[in-house]
Design an enzyme around this catalytic site. Sequence first.
Site, mmCIF file in Angstrom:
data_model
loop_
_atom_site.group_PDB
_atom_site.id
_atom_site.type_symbol
_atom_site.label_atom_id
_atom_site.label_comp_id
_atom_site.label_asym_id
_atom_site.label_seq_id
_atom_site.Cartn_x
_atom_site.Cartn_y
_atom_site.Cartn_z
ATOM 1 N N ASP A 149 0.634 -1.293 -0.113
ATOM 2 C CA ASP A 149 0.191 -0.018 0.002
ATOM 3 C C ASP A 149 1.148 0.859 0.030
ATOM 4 O O ASP A 149 2.137 1.105 0.971
ATOM 5 C CB ASP A 149 -0.919 -0.247 0.907
ATOM 6 C CG ASP A 149 -2.036 -0.886 1.082
ATOM 7 O OD1 ASP A 149 -2.015 -1.983 0.191
ATOM 8 O OD2 ASP A 149 -2.822 -1.601 2.122
ATOM 9 N N ASP A 172 -15.924 -3.567 -1.045
ATOM 10 C CA ASP A 172 -14.912 -3.471 0.125
ATOM 11 C C ASP A 172 -15.949 -3.195 1.047
ATOM 12 O O ASP A 172 -17.260 -2.579 1.169
ATOM 13 C CB ASP A 172 -14.535 -2.082 0.235
ATOM 14 C CG ASP A 172 -13.173 -2.721 -0.239
ATOM 15 O OD1 ASP A 172 -12.149 -3.170 -0.780
ATOM 16 O OD2 ASP A 172 -12.460 -1.439 -0.910
#
Length: 237
Positions: free
Chosen positions: A8, A129
Site C-alpha cells: 500500500d 469493500d
Amino acid sequence: MIIYPAVDIKDGRCVRLVQGEFDKVTVYSDNPVEMGLKWERMGAQYLHVVDLDGARTGQIQNTPIISEMAVKLGIPVQLGGGIRTVETIETLLCKGIHRVILGTSAVKNPELVKQALKTFEDSVVIGIDAKDGMVAIEGWAKTSEFTAIRFAKKMEELGAKTIIYTDISRDGMLAGPNLKAMEEMVKAVNIEVIASGGVRNIDDIRNLKNVGVSGVIVGKALYTGDLDLKEAIEVAK
C-alpha cells in the site's frame, strides 16, 4: 490458491492502515519498489498494490513508483486506488500493470464497468469493500446502499470474472478473516473470489483455502512477521 502480498502506497512510502483509517498509519518502507522486489524474491507469484492517495483523491497519485514497479518486477502487479476512467485503465495497462481494480467507480458508475470489462476483459477486477455486509466507497469513508453479495452478482452479470472481497472491519487488525462472509460470497457467485482483510497466520490461509477462495491478499501479517510468505505459498498450493 494464490497469495498476493500487499504493498500500500501513501506519500510515496509503503504503509499499512488500520481499518482504512488514514490517520492510523504505520510506515514499513520508504521504497515500495524494493518491498515489491523483496516479496518477489521470497516466491510471490503476484503483487497487490494500492495507491492510497489515489483512493482518497479519485485519481492515481503515485504514478512514477507504480510505473517503476511494473517495469522492475518480474511478476504481475494488480493495482487499485483512484482508477475512475477508461483512459486511466488504458494508461496503466500500457505501463505494464497486469490488472486494475475498480472499487468506488464500480459502485458509482456501472457504465464504466461495462465498458471496461468489454474493452479490457480479464484485466479488470472488481474490488468490493464491505462494512457489516454493505459496500463501502471512497477510501472506505462512505457506505453505499448495496449489500456486498447483491453487488457482486450485479458485477458478475456485467461480465466480471474476478472480485476482491475485503472485510473492512478486519483489515489491518490481525483479527482473522471473516470466514462466514467469505464462504457466503463464494457460494453466491460463479466467479473467482480473492479474499482480503484480517489474515494473521498460517491457519487463516488454510481456512480460506477450505472456503474455496481463489486467492488471498496478505498485508500486515507479512510486515509484522506473523506470517511467513514462503510457508503461506506452500499451504496455498
